[in-house]
Motif scaffolding. Sequence first.
Motif, PDB file in Angstrom:
ATOM      1  N   ASN A 225       0.823  -1.211   0.000  1.00  0.00           N
ATOM      2  CA  ASN A 225       0.000   0.000   0.000  1.00  0.00           C
ATOM      3  C   ASN A 225       0.858   1.263   0.000  1.00  0.00           C
ATOM      4  N   LEU A 226       1.937   1.239   0.833  1.00  0.00           N
ATOM      5  CA  LEU A 226       2.832   2.393   0.882  1.00  0.00           C
ATOM      6  C   LEU A 226       3.504   2.623  -0.471  1.00  0.00           C
ATOM      7  N   LYS A 227       3.876   1.534  -1.131  1.00  0.00           N
ATOM      8  CA  LYS A 227       4.497   1.644  -2.447  1.00  0.00           C
ATOM      9  C   LYS A 227       3.523   2.265  -3.440  1.00  0.00           C
ATOM     10  N   ASN A 228       2.247   1.810  -3.398  1.00  0.00           N
ATOM     11  CA  ASN A 228       1.242   2.359  -4.307  1.00  0.00           C
ATOM     12  C   ASN A 228       0.990   3.828  -4.007  1.00  0.00           C
ATOM     13  N   THR A 229       0.956   4.188  -2.709  1.00  0.00           N
ATOM     14  CA  THR A 229       0.734   5.593  -2.329  1.00  0.00           C
ATOM     15  C   THR A 229       1.862   6.484  -2.813  1.00  0.00           C
ATOM     16  N   ILE A 230       3.098   5.993  -2.612  1.00  0.00           N
ATOM     17  CA  ILE A 230       4.261   6.775  -3.048  1.00  0.00           C
ATOM     18  C   ILE A 230       4.265   6.944  -4.560  1.00  0.00           C
ATOM     19  N   GLU A 231       3.926   5.837  -5.255  1.00  0.00           N
ATOM     20  CA  GLU A 231       3.906   5.912  -6.709  1.00  0.00           C
ATOM     21  C   GLU A 231       2.828   6.870  -7.200  1.00  0.00           C
ATOM     22  N   GLY A 232       1.686   7.034  -6.449  1.00  0.00           N
ATOM     23  CA  GLY A 232       0.603   7.924  -6.865  1.00  0.00           C
ATOM     24  C   GLY A 232       0.813   9.376  -6.478  1.00  0.00           C
ATOM     25  N   MET A 233       1.804   9.669  -5.643  1.00  0.00           N
ATOM     26  CA  MET A 233       2.046  11.050  -5.209  1.00  0.00           C
ATOM     27  C   MET A 233       2.822  11.825  -6.276  1.00  0.00           C
ATOM     28  N   PRO A 234       2.517  13.185  -6.413  1.00  0.00           N
ATOM     29  CA  PRO A 234       3.262  14.030  -7.374  1.00  0.00           C
ATOM     30  C   PRO A 234       4.613  14.424  -6.791  1.00  0.00           C
ATOM     31  N   LEU A 235       5.511  13.515  -6.769  1.00  0.00           N
ATOM     32  CA  LEU A 235       6.807  13.756  -6.126  1.00  0.00           C
ATOM     33  C   LEU A 235       7.594  14.851  -6.836  1.00  0.00           C
ATOM     34  N   ASP A 236       7.468  14.901  -8.153  1.00  0.00           N
ATOM     35  CA  ASP A 236       8.271  15.895  -8.884  1.00  0.00           C
ATOM     36  C   ASP A 236       7.857  17.323  -8.515  1.00  0.00           C
ATOM     37  N   SER A 237       6.501  17.585  -8.548  1.00  0.00           N
ATOM     38  CA  SER A 237       6.029  18.937  -8.211  1.00  0.00           C
ATOM     39  C   SER A 237       6.296  19.254  -6.747  1.00  0.00           C
ATOM     40  N   THR A 238       6.128  18.243  -5.899  1.00  0.00           N
ATOM     41  CA  THR A 238       6.386  18.458  -4.472  1.00  0.00           C
ATOM     42  C   THR A 238       7.835  18.824  -4.236  1.00  0.00           C
ATOM     43  N   MET A 239       8.751  18.107  -4.874  1.00  0.00           N
ATOM     44  CA  MET A 239      10.166  18.395  -4.719  1.00  0.00           C
ATOM     45  C   MET A 239      10.500  19.779  -5.281  1.00  0.00           C
ATOM     46  N   GLN A 240       9.808  20.177  -6.394  1.00  0.00           N
ATOM     47  CA  GLN A 240      10.047  21.508  -6.964  1.00  0.00           C
ATOM     48  C   GLN A 240       9.596  22.591  -5.995  1.00  0.00           C
ATOM     49  N   ASN A 241       8.426  22.380  -5.342  1.00  0.00           N
ATOM     50  CA  ASN A 241       7.936  23.355  -4.355  1.00  0.00           C
ATOM     51  C   ASN A 241       8.896  23.460  -3.178  1.00  0.00           C
ATOM     52  N   VAL A 242       9.365  22.267  -2.727  1.00  0.00           N
ATOM     53  CA  VAL A 242      10.336  22.277  -1.630  1.00  0.00           C
ATOM     54  C   VAL A 242      11.584  23.040  -2.029  1.00  0.00           C
ATOM     55  N   TYR A 243      12.016  22.871  -3.261  1.00  0.00           N
ATOM     56  CA  TYR A 243      13.208  23.584  -3.748  1.00  0.00           C
ATOM     57  C   TYR A 243      12.960  25.083  -3.762  1.00  0.00           C
ATOM     58  N   ASN A 244      11.745  25.487  -4.257  1.00  0.00           N
ATOM     59  CA  ASN A 244      11.435  26.922  -4.318  1.00  0.00           C
ATOM     60  C   ASN A 244      11.387  27.512  -2.912  1.00  0.00           C
ATOM     61  N   ILE A 245      10.727  26.787  -1.976  1.00  0.00           N
ATOM     62  CA  ILE A 245      10.652  27.281  -0.598  1.00  0.00           C
ATOM     63  C   ILE A 245      12.047  27.422  -0.009  1.00  0.00           C
ATOM     64  N   THR A 246      12.903  26.472  -0.294  1.00  0.00           N
ATOM     65  CA  THR A 246      14.272  26.531   0.211  1.00  0.00           C
ATOM     66  C   THR A 246      15.010  27.723  -0.360  1.00  0.00           C
ATOM     67  N   ALA A 247      14.777  28.011  -1.660  1.00  0.00           N
ATOM     68  CA  ALA A 247      15.436  29.166  -2.288  1.00  0.00           C
ATOM     69  C   ALA A 247      14.939  30.467  -1.674  1.00  0.00           C
ATOM     70  N   ASN A 248      13.602  30.550  -1.441  1.00  0.00           N
ATOM     71  CA  ASN A 248      13.054  31.760  -0.838  1.00  0.00           C
ATOM     72  C   ASN A 248      13.594  31.961   0.576  1.00  0.00           C
ATOM     73  N   LEU A 249      13.660  30.889   1.355  1.00  0.00           N
ATOM     74  CA  LEU A 249      14.221  30.997   2.698  1.00  0.00           C
ATOM     75  C   LEU A 249      15.680  31.424   2.641  1.00  0.00           C
TER      76      LEU A 249
END
Length: 303
Positions: A225-249
């Motif tokens: 189930n965890l594997k399916n959940t991880i595979e269904g998450m938008p990891l790329d956009s999430t990582m991009q947002n995290v990167y942007n937040i890190t740059a702003n900070l």
Amino acid sequence: MKKIFKKEFLIGLTVLITLLILLFGIDYLKGINVFKAANYYYVSYTNVAGLSKSAPVSINGYKVGIVRDIEYEFDNPGHIRVELSLDKKLRVPMGSEAILVTDMLGTSTIELKMNDHPDYHEIGSHLIGVNSKGLMDNVTSELLPSVTTMLPKVDSILSSVSMIVGDPNLLAAIQRLDNVMANIQKTTANLSAAVAKTPAMVSEAQLTLDNIKELSANLSSLSANLKNTIEGMPLDSTMQNVYNITANLDRLTKQLDNKNSSLGLLMNDASLYENLNRSVADLDSLFVDIKKNPKRYISIKLL
């Protein structure tokens, strides 16, 4: 007179018949069949100890005749002549031997060892006599010397055994051995009791294994189930947002560290801090005074 003679004749005839029956009966009990034709052979031996009349004569264990007579050979000192009565159908080859065999009880018999010669002995001729060593002879000649040699060693061994048996250390060792055996017996009893509890332990172990299997199955399902959940998450956009937040900070941190920026001045200029602090104090005094003298600041006129 005639009647007396007839009676005596009948008595004599009866006695004669009785004697004949007794004679033939004794021979029959000896194994001599007087009505059966037989061939006679002679053998000379130097020693016939244990041999008697009517002793069996055999070939390979099968009886083929008997010893008819035994007599000393006066014309050949030191030898005894034995007369053998053999089956009339038996023909003895030349070179055959009549072996005198003595058993363990001392009884002697004669064993014929037949030769392969094509010619045969004539009836009434002499056969070759051989004295075979009996069991007692073998004991006397072979066993007794060995026993005599072993006796001193046996005596020495018995003396050593006697010394060992009388040693107090041996008795102490035996007592310790008794203690060891008692401990072993106690250990065996404990082991038996433990073995008796084994089925319950095995049952509990089986239950534990079943629980482990069920837990493993649940973990496998959770992992899937965890594997399916991880595979269904938008990891790329999430990582991009995290990167942007890190740059702003990072940019905000740099501005805070820069003394020339507004935030830097706000964070690092002490005079600005003091002015703000005085302004806040003045506002606080103003609010206090408004609460005490509201008419000074608010005028209300009635028409």
